[in-house]
Each structure stands twice: as C-alpha cells, then as structure tokens.
Write a protein that holds these residues in place. Structure first.
Motif, PDB file in Angstrom:
ATOM      1  N   PRO A   1     -13.754 -19.323   5.149  1.00 36.82           N
ATOM      2  CA  PRO A   1     -12.712 -20.009   4.386  1.00 36.82           C
ATOM      3  C   PRO A   1     -13.293 -21.087   3.482  1.00 36.82           C
ATOM      4  O   PRO A   1     -12.565 -21.759   2.754  1.00 36.82           O
ATOM      5  N   GLY A   2     -14.616 -21.279   3.527  1.00 34.83           N
ATOM      6  CA  GLY A   2     -15.299 -22.329   2.772  1.00 34.83           C
ATOM      7  C   GLY A   2     -16.259 -23.066   3.676  1.00 34.83           C
ATOM      8  O   GLY A   2     -16.179 -22.977   4.902  1.00 34.83           O
ATOM      9  N   MET A   3     -17.180 -23.807   3.064  1.00 35.69           N
ATOM     10  CA  MET A   3     -18.217 -24.499   3.834  1.00 35.69           C
ATOM     11  C   MET A   3     -18.176 -26.013   3.644  1.00 35.69           C
ATOM     12  O   MET A   3     -19.118 -26.714   3.955  1.00 35.69           O
TER      13      MET A   3
ATOM     14  N   SER B   1      -9.236 -13.791   2.404  1.00 33.72           N
ATOM     15  CA  SER B   1      -9.123 -13.922   0.944  1.00 33.72           C
ATOM     16  C   SER B   1      -7.802 -14.565   0.543  1.00 33.72           C
ATOM     17  O   SER B   1      -7.676 -15.098  -0.565  1.00 33.72           O
ATOM     18  N   LYS B   2      -6.812 -14.517   1.434  1.00 38.52           N
ATOM     19  CA  LYS B   2      -5.509 -15.113   1.131  1.00 38.52           C
ATOM     20  C   LYS B   2      -5.484 -16.620   1.367  1.00 38.52           C
ATOM     21  O   LYS B   2      -4.521 -17.293   1.001  1.00 38.52           O
ATOM     22  N   VAL B   3      -6.539 -17.141   2.011  1.00 38.71           N
ATOM     23  CA  VAL B   3      -6.597 -18.590   2.242  1.00 38.71           C
ATOM     24  C   VAL B   3      -7.066 -19.270   0.961  1.00 38.71           C
ATOM     25  O   VAL B   3      -8.141 -18.955   0.447  1.00 38.71           O
ATOM     26  N   PRO B   4      -6.299 -20.203   0.410  1.00 36.88           N
ATOM     27  CA  PRO B   4      -6.711 -20.880  -0.823  1.00 36.88           C
ATOM     28  C   PRO B   4      -8.012 -21.649  -0.624  1.00 36.88           C
ATOM     29  O   PRO B   4      -8.174 -22.369   0.362  1.00 36.88           O
ATOM     30  N   ASN B   5      -8.927 -21.480  -1.550  1.00 34.71           N
ATOM     31  CA  ASN B   5     -10.220 -22.171  -1.458  1.00 34.71           C
ATOM     32  C   ASN B   5     -10.127 -23.521  -2.145  1.00 34.71           C
ATOM     33  O   ASN B   5     -10.641 -23.736  -3.242  1.00 34.71           O
ATOM     34  N   ILE B   6      -9.464 -24.438  -1.437  1.00 32.95           N
ATOM     35  CA  ILE B   6      -9.302 -25.799  -1.942  1.00 32.95           C
ATOM     36  C   ILE B   6      -9.671 -26.774  -0.844  1.00 32.95           C
ATOM     37  O   ILE B   6      -9.788 -26.402   0.327  1.00 32.95           O
TER      38      ILE B   6
END
Length: 344
Positions: A260-262, A287-292
């Motif tokens: 989901p990001g690092m 992929s549906k998790v917003p990368n913010i």
C-alpha cells in the motif's frame, strides 16, 4: 479546493480498506508490543556467571554475541534454562541456543505446537497475540538468507495456519525455500504487532514504526552471529514496516509485494543501499487503496510505479493479494532468483 476534497475522500477510503491479508472485515485497535520480553529484570539481576549479563534493553546484538562467545557451553545452557524467554529473544545470541531456549519457553503456553520436534523457533514472545520467528533451513551454513515480513492479521497463532497458506509467513517462507531447491534459509518473521482487519491501525503507520525497530534489530542480530546478509520479502502492511526500517536494517535486498506504500516518496527517500524490488499483480485489490499520505493516514506512493525507483518484479501469473508465492508463478521464480542473489 476540489483537489483537497479528493484527498479527503481518498483518506476515507484508505481507512476502510484492509492493508493486510484478511479481506473485508471489521478492524480493532492494537497496542504494539515493544521492549524486552518478560523476565528481563531477573536476567539483568542474575550474577551467577560472575559477570554482568547484557541488558536486553540497551545492549547491541554485537555486544550480546561477544558476551556469549566468551561464555563456556555449560554457562550458556544454564542461562538458557533459567532465562529461556530472554535468551530465546536475545538478538545476537547463538542460533542453536535460541532454538533450545524457545522450546523451553513455549512449553505450557497456548502456543505449545511451536515446540514440536524439528521446529526451529528463533524468537517467541507470548505477550499480546504472540510473536514468533521460525527458521526453515540451516541458518548458519546457508549461503543466502531471506526474511518474510507479513502484513495484517498475522501473529503466533495464525502465521502458519493451513488456510490460505501462501498468504501466511510460514507458507511464503516454505514456498520460497522450495523454489530455491532448499539452497536458501528462510525465516518467517512475525515479530511485530500487526493490524487486525480494517481500521485506523491498517491506515496509519504507528504499528509499522514499532515493528521497524524490531525488524532492524532482528537483522542486526543475524549479522552478529555470522548469518548471510538477508533479502527481505515484505508483504502488504509489512512493506510499510520495511520502508520505515530501510535506513537501519541489515539487508541485501528489500522486496515489497502487494504494497500500500512504504511511507516514502521514492526509493531515494528510503536511504538504503539494499536493492529495492516491487511486485503487484493485476488482480490484487491493493490497487484500490489510494496511494496518499495525509494527516498520518495512508502510506504514500506506489512502489511499483516507474517514478518510484524500484526494480519491477514480474507478477502477471500471481492471483489476488496473497498469490505471489504460489508455485509455478512468475513472481515466485523471480523471488527465488533474488533470494539467491541473482537478477531475475
């Protein structure tokens, strides 16, 4: 203003999507287990060896390793018997001694199955939901070592569950070792408090920050006992842990999958010399998790995006969020090459 509203919507979505392996469920807040294991005070007060024992809270793994090198075998075994829970979790202590200590510490607990003959438990902490690290292979003789860092819903009771085996740390570790034809030693490391289901824990970095310190110390412990510099395979929320630990961890490679990001804008922000790899299959719901990352929620940029700077791992044949280690997939073949120090 429109962009601000989109960000708020993204944050709301992030808090309602699980960042682990359980799918859609209700989340519950978790309290991170940190610090030395129970029994540390009694350990520090022990003067039976005629020497000051290394403080689990302050001694480095290198200092722990030096202490045990200077101790005779009888003294080591006696300490492991009297302080099994401490010795079993003491990064830098001899590997075989930790196995024996943990077998003793596990007896009589609700995790008794972990003490079955043949199991190599390198770390065991019964607090909370329980934490455990299990080794597959010969850690002392293997030319290459890998560590699997899991995501949500993993603990001492679920890390080797039969259901969804390739979504568990034990299943991932066994599959990876088999893919290297047993040439690599692999550790299933469930050594931090993971989020449970959906909730703010999965969307925030608090548990990951606590886990990052434990992961860094664990890998420094591998270095202190002469094990090969490991490759880290970080699944889902585990990739957040690896991102926060990257600067301090002892690793040859950091591989993130279903991430989901690092908590980093780019590979450069991680400040690591380790080779960075990223995998995400087309059917992964992550992929549906917003990368913010906003107000402490969300985990930042997608590591598989070209601009992030990670090397892309093929994963067209993997299925869903937990299929990356399934036998026969292109992702597993690539992971095996990375684990052995080769380029896929």
């Amino acid at each position: 203003m429109r962009r601000y509203k989109r960000t708020l919507v993204a944050v709301a979505v992030t808090t309602t999507v699980v960042a682990g392996t359980a799918g859609w469920a209700s989340g519950s807040a978790q309290q991170a287990v940190t610090g030395p294991p129970p029994g540390a005070d009694a350990w520090v007060a022990d003067r039976s060896t005629g020497r000051t024992l290394p403080d689990p809270a302050t001694a480095s793994p290198a200092q722990v390793a030096e202490f045990f090198r200077e101790l005779d075998p009888k003294g080591r075994d006696e300490l492991a018997r009297r302080h099994s829970l401490v010795v079993g979790n003491l990064d830098g202590a001899p590997v075989e001694l930790r196995y024996r200590a943990n077998a003793l510490a596990i007896e009589g607990t609700r995790f008794a199955r972990l003490a079955e003959s043949g199991r190599q438990i390198l770390a065991f902490d019964p607090r909370g939901r329980g934490q455990v690290a299990e080794v597959y292979g010969d850690l002392g003789k293997a030319d290459s070592v890998s560590v699997v860092v899991p995501g949500s819903d993993m603990d001492a009771g679920t890390f080797d569950r039969a259901k969804d085996p390739y979504g568990t740390p034990a299943g991932m570790a066994k599959s990876l070792r088999a893919a290297t034809h047993n040439r690599t030693a692999v550790i299933a490391w469930t050594g931090y408090t993971t989020p449970v289901g959906v909730g703010l824990d999965a969307a925030s970095g608090d548990l990951a920050e606590a886990g990052a310190g434990r992961l860094a110390r664990f890998t420094q412990g591998l270095k202190a006992v002469g094990a090969a510099k490991p490759s880290l395979f970080c699944h889902s929320y585990g990739s957040v842990v690896c991102g926060l630990a990257a600067e301090d961890v002892n690793a040859r490679d950091i591989v993130v999958l279903g991430s989901p990001g690092m908590r980093a804008g780019s590979a450069r922000d991680l400040k690591t010399d380790a080779r960075l790899w990223a995998a995400k299959d087309p059917s992964d719901w992550i992929s549906k998790v917003p990368n913010i990352e906003f107000a402490g929620l969300g985990h930042g940029n997608d590591p598989t995006e070209p601009g992030f700077g990670a090397r892309r791992v093929p994963a067209e044949q993997a299925e869903g969020h937990t299929g990356y280690f399934a036998p026969g997939t292109d992702s597993l073949r690539a992971f095996a090459s990375i684990a052995e120090g080769r380029t896929p």
